[in-house]
Design a protein around this motif. Structure first.
Motif, PDB file in Angstrom:
ATOM      1  N   PRO B 240       0.807  -1.223   0.000  1.00 17.35           N
ATOM      2  CA  PRO B 240       0.000   0.000   0.000  1.00 17.35           C
ATOM      3  C   PRO B 240       0.847   1.285   0.000  1.00 17.35           C
ATOM      4  O   PRO B 240       0.564   2.230  -0.738  1.00 17.35           O
ATOM      5  N   GLU B 241       1.917   1.285   0.778  1.00 22.96           N
ATOM      6  CA  GLU B 241       2.806   2.461   0.779  1.00 22.96           C
ATOM      7  C   GLU B 241       3.447   2.672  -0.583  1.00 22.96           C
ATOM      8  O   GLU B 241       3.566   3.787  -1.077  1.00 22.96           O
ATOM      9  N   ARG B 242       3.875   1.566  -1.189  1.00 22.14           N
ATOM     10  CA  ARG B 242       4.551   1.678  -2.487  1.00 22.14           C
ATOM     11  C   ARG B 242       3.607   2.099  -3.600  1.00 22.14           C
ATOM     12  O   ARG B 242       4.019   2.781  -4.542  1.00 22.14           O
ATOM     13  N   MET B 243       2.348   1.659  -3.551  1.00 13.97           N
ATOM     14  CA  MET B 243       1.386   2.066  -4.584  1.00 13.97           C
ATOM     15  C   MET B 243       1.284   3.589  -4.615  1.00 13.97           C
ATOM     16  O   MET B 243       1.348   4.214  -5.672  1.00 13.97           O
ATOM     17  N   ALA B 244       1.124   4.193  -3.435  1.00 12.82           N
ATOM     18  CA  ALA B 244       0.990   5.649  -3.356  1.00 12.82           C
ATOM     19  C   ALA B 244       2.260   6.323  -3.872  1.00 12.82           C
ATOM     20  O   ALA B 244       2.207   7.271  -4.672  1.00 12.82           O
ATOM     21  N   ALA B 245       3.417   5.813  -3.443  1.00  7.07           N
ATOM     22  CA  ALA B 245       4.689   6.431  -3.848  1.00  7.07           C
ATOM     23  C   ALA B 245       4.909   6.276  -5.352  1.00  7.07           C
ATOM     24  O   ALA B 245       5.417   7.186  -6.026  1.00  7.07           O
ATOM     25  N   MET B 246       4.511   5.144  -5.907  1.00  5.57           N
ATOM     26  CA  MET B 246       4.706   4.908  -7.332  1.00  5.57           C
ATOM     27  C   MET B 246       3.792   5.802  -8.176  1.00  5.57           C
ATOM     28  O   MET B 246       4.208   6.333  -9.214  1.00  5.57           O
ATOM     29  N   GLU B 247       2.557   5.982  -7.728  1.00  9.34           N
ATOM     30  CA  GLU B 247       1.658   6.864  -8.484  1.00  9.34           C
ATOM     31  C   GLU B 247       2.185   8.300  -8.494  1.00  9.34           C
ATOM     32  O   GLU B 247       2.132   8.988  -9.513  1.00  9.34           O
ATOM     33  N   THR B 248       2.726   8.728  -7.355  1.00  9.10           N
ATOM     34  CA  THR B 248       3.330  10.058  -7.285  1.00  9.10           C
ATOM     35  C   THR B 248       4.530  10.144  -8.227  1.00  9.10           C
ATOM     36  O   THR B 248       4.697  11.127  -8.962  1.00  9.10           O
ATOM     37  N   ALA B 249       5.367   9.116  -8.228  1.00  6.32           N
ATOM     38  CA  ALA B 249       6.548   9.112  -9.101  1.00  6.32           C
ATOM     39  C   ALA B 249       6.136   9.230 -10.562  1.00  6.32           C
ATOM     40  O   ALA B 249       6.745   9.975 -11.340  1.00  6.32           O
ATOM     41  N   ILE B 250       5.089   8.498 -10.956  1.00  2.00           N
ATOM     42  CA  ILE B 250       4.640   8.537 -12.353  1.00  2.00           C
ATOM     43  C   ILE B 250       4.061   9.917 -12.686  1.00  2.00           C
ATOM     44  O   ILE B 250       4.385  10.500 -13.721  1.00  2.00           O
ATOM     45  N   ARG B 251       3.254  10.434 -11.783  1.00  2.00           N
ATOM     46  CA  ARG B 251       2.671  11.764 -12.040  1.00  2.00           C
ATOM     47  C   ARG B 251       3.750  12.825 -12.212  1.00  2.00           C
ATOM     48  O   ARG B 251       3.618  13.730 -13.008  1.00  2.00           O
ATOM     49  N   ASN B 252       4.841  12.691 -11.456  1.00  2.00           N
ATOM     50  CA  ASN B 252       5.923  13.692 -11.487  1.00  2.00           C
ATOM     51  C   ASN B 252       7.073  13.332 -12.421  1.00  2.00           C
ATOM     52  O   ASN B 252       8.131  13.953 -12.337  1.00  2.00           O
ATOM     53  N   TRP B 253       6.904  12.344 -13.265  1.00  2.00           N
ATOM     54  CA  TRP B 253       7.969  11.907 -14.183  1.00  2.00           C
ATOM     55  C   TRP B 253       9.286  11.708 -13.421  1.00  2.00           C
ATOM     56  O   TRP B 253      10.364  12.084 -13.883  1.00  2.00           O
ATOM     57  N   ASP B 254       9.185  11.095 -12.238  1.00  5.03           N
ATOM     58  CA  ASP B 254      10.343  10.950 -11.343  1.00  5.03           C
ATOM     59  C   ASP B 254      10.944   9.559 -11.535  1.00  5.03           C
ATOM     60  O   ASP B 254      10.581   8.609 -10.844  1.00  5.03           O
ATOM     61  N   PHE B 255      11.867   9.450 -12.496  1.00  8.30           N
ATOM     62  CA  PHE B 255      12.413   8.124 -12.806  1.00  8.30           C
ATOM     63  C   PHE B 255      13.216   7.557 -11.655  1.00  8.30           C
ATOM     64  O   PHE B 255      13.231   6.345 -11.441  1.00  8.30           O
TER      65      PHE B 255
END
Lengths: 403, 403
Positions: B240-255
């Motif tokens: 659950p923690e990683r899902m949130a962090a991954m969605e943020t990374a994708i939204r911010n183009w944070d490779f």
């Protein structure tokens, strides 16, 4: 010089290796070597693997040079080893307390120590020798100093040299209680059962040559402790449950449970290594082949007759009972290359081979290709005082003297 | 026969593969394919890997035979596949509802279905084709039936065919929400971002030939769910923690974050496999070599330019950004054997080789020995309706027609 004592005081001991069945991994305090979780090991026979250490001291040794340590013939820079210094300092404090209470005792605590140690491990076997080495060092100096402390009390000191060394101060089945105190005073080893309680426990070590140097365990366990998201679950809930179950299994001579807990705990420990960032791998495809074959051997035999465990490296340690020796050893003898070293008189046994060939030819080929040496051993006793000294009556270092 | 409609109704689609960066592993309900945790994947381009499916139906098809499915030229026993039957049944119910509301519609729900599917995956690549296959099946029948449901609504149906298939109904970056309802109505896929949001995402697949058949994922995930002591921590708190962090990374183009989460989640998933009883191994020494090299490439490059992930098998999928193509592809081109298939016009790049040779010759040799084929692909779109039918106007099955 008035009161000068030129006697060379000596005491020698051998100390065993131990292989954990519930693994130590992760420190809650790095200086004191306090672990995040308890662990449990089987002490292995010193007939096969041992450290042999002589501790000597004399007022006639050069005081300016301080304590010295010679390991396998090579002088060590003792000042560079905080861990060795910590052990010797604590042992001296205990000796000084004896001397202060009884002024008739020689003031050994004021004399330089000359310590000489050798081990009989096959070179390149990649077997952790630090546990046996620090246990022998602490035991030999404690004997030299005639300290009254029990092995459990001395385990507090040995632990500071190398965590798992504390378990090598006793024979048989030994638990290291993690403890909870900040000063580590309750982080000590205790014998769960002597070797004689369950003397039938045997171990086959498959020595797997690793192409690459593994991550040193001190660095690895710190990294796991800091970064693995799964490790807290292991330390807080999985290991405590397993410690209790393993002690029950040992008390009841229950090899089935002993085997399952041993294998599951090894896998669980290596899972937290894989979950470390960046990941740490100690087991390789040869180790995996050993794992697969142990599961297949047990399946075909219809019950657990052998159990693998892996420390911080690819070598497999396979526990089994004396009564299953012929089948377990004979099967691995059959699987491995005929020229594999270390089998002694073990004869190949083909009983399980048809079953294995039906499912596991890949694993058998992989294991045969990756193992060139085996070591046959079993549960054994704790450190033993010996008369074979590595320092002469006149204080000279003796190397390779009948080890 | 009055009202007899001999029309051959047809609709064809292609559907993509997806490779998860947060892994699906473990079912809370086996029949409905409800997962223990949410997951997130990147949909890969259909130019490289795709399933192509034609759904057709006709009152003139033999009713006694029922629905038929031909996969890569081979007729399937559709009655033996509960998962296929569940998908078709749900799609029919939706069609019947349309027909009931509008009696002028042809009664397609009453006609036998003739479904033909092919995929263009390299044989022996060991790539899971079921996600693309079930997504194409559901999409093609939904199109044939002119269903108004959104891809998310259809994902509930595709999920019953193969869990990860629900994520192949959309392009770009797709989350599968685990949901909490017993009937699975809230266990659906949602697009986190379209391919166009971050079109620079590329994937290099290193096809690693496995000597041994892996444990099928359905069996493996059930075994992990039932026996791993670490899995509950993964499912309940880590993912659950990683899902949130991954969605943020994708939204911010944070490779950088995308890469770290992807690699850590792959390791975490495989750690729970190793913790399964008996243990499951999907990654092998070749996979480990790829892992080591990705970490070394990133270290030498001074930042994360590539990220590995492994599904239930030894193949490495390495994500990277278009701007780093030359360096990432060129380096792996240099490491692998010159005759490796699939490189197209990629030229070797030696920039990072001195650094790699200093630390990683063993891993480079291992990887070169274990990889014979690569696939170059990248983020792509969801299923696409196509006019290239695998069933003729007269209802005949057409095989290999320009796929």
């Amino acid at each position: 010089m008035a009161g000068h004592d030129s006697t060379i005081y000596r005491s020698s001991t051998t100390a065993p290796v131990n292989i954990a069945v519930i693994k130590y991994w992760g420190k809650r305090d790095e200086t004191l070597n306090l672990p995040t979780n308890s662990s449990l090991s089987v002490t292995l026979s010193q007939a096969d693997l041992r450290a042999h250490t002589t501790a000597s001291c004399s007022d006639s040794y050069p005081h300016a040079q301080g304590d010295t340590l010679t390991l396998n013939g090579t002088p060590q820079d003792i000042r560079a080893s905080k861990r060795t210094l910590a052990c010797l300092s604590d042992l001296r404090i205990l000796r000084r307390a004896l001397e202060d209470a009884n002024p008739s005792l020689p003031r050994l605590s004021a004399f330089p120590l000359r310590i000489v140690s050798e081990n009989n491990f096959p070179t390149a076997a990649g077997l952790a020798s630090s546990a046996a080495g620090f246990a022998a060092l602490v035991r030999a100096v404690a004997d030299l100093y005639e300290l009254p402390q029990s092995p459990s009390e001395l385990s507090r000191i040995a632990r500071q040299g190398s965590g798992s060394a504390c378990r090598s101060l006793m024979g048989g089945y030994v638990a290291w209680r993690a403890g909870s105190k900040g000063d580590g005073s309750d982080s000590i080893a205790e014998q769960v059962a002597p070797a004689g309680h369950w003397p039938e426990m045997r171990a086959l070590i498959l020595v797997v040559s690793a192409a690459k140097k593994d991550v040193p365990s001190t660095k690895g366990m710190q990294s796991t402790f800091t970064t693995s998201t799964l490790f807290p679950t292991r330390a807080k809930s999985i290991v405590p449950e397993r410690m209790a179950a393993m002690e029950t299994a040992i008390r009841n001579w229950d090899f089935k449970s002993f085997a399952e807990i041993t294998m599951r705990d090894s896998n669980n420990f290596h899972a937290t290594c894989l979950d470390t960032w960046p990941p740490i791998f100690y087991i390789n495809d040869v180790s995996r082949a050993a794992i697969n074959l142990v599961h297949e051997v047990n399946r075909i035999a219809g019950k657990a007759i052998c159990a693998y465990t892996f420390d911080a490296g690819p070598n497999a340690v396979i526990y089994y009972l004396e009564k299953d020796s012929m089948q377990v050893l004979g099967t691995f003898r059959q699987i491995l290359k005929p020229e594999t070293e270390g089998w002694g008189g073990v004869e190949p046994v083909r009983d399980l081979m048809d079953g294995l060939m039906a499912t596991s030819t890949g694993s058998m080929e992989k294991l045969a290709a990756g193992v060139n040496r085996v070591i046959l051993t079993g549960v054994g006793e704790g450190p033993e005082k010996v008369k074979n000294h590595l320092v002469s009556e006149t204080g000279e270092i003796l190397i390779g003297s009948g080890n």
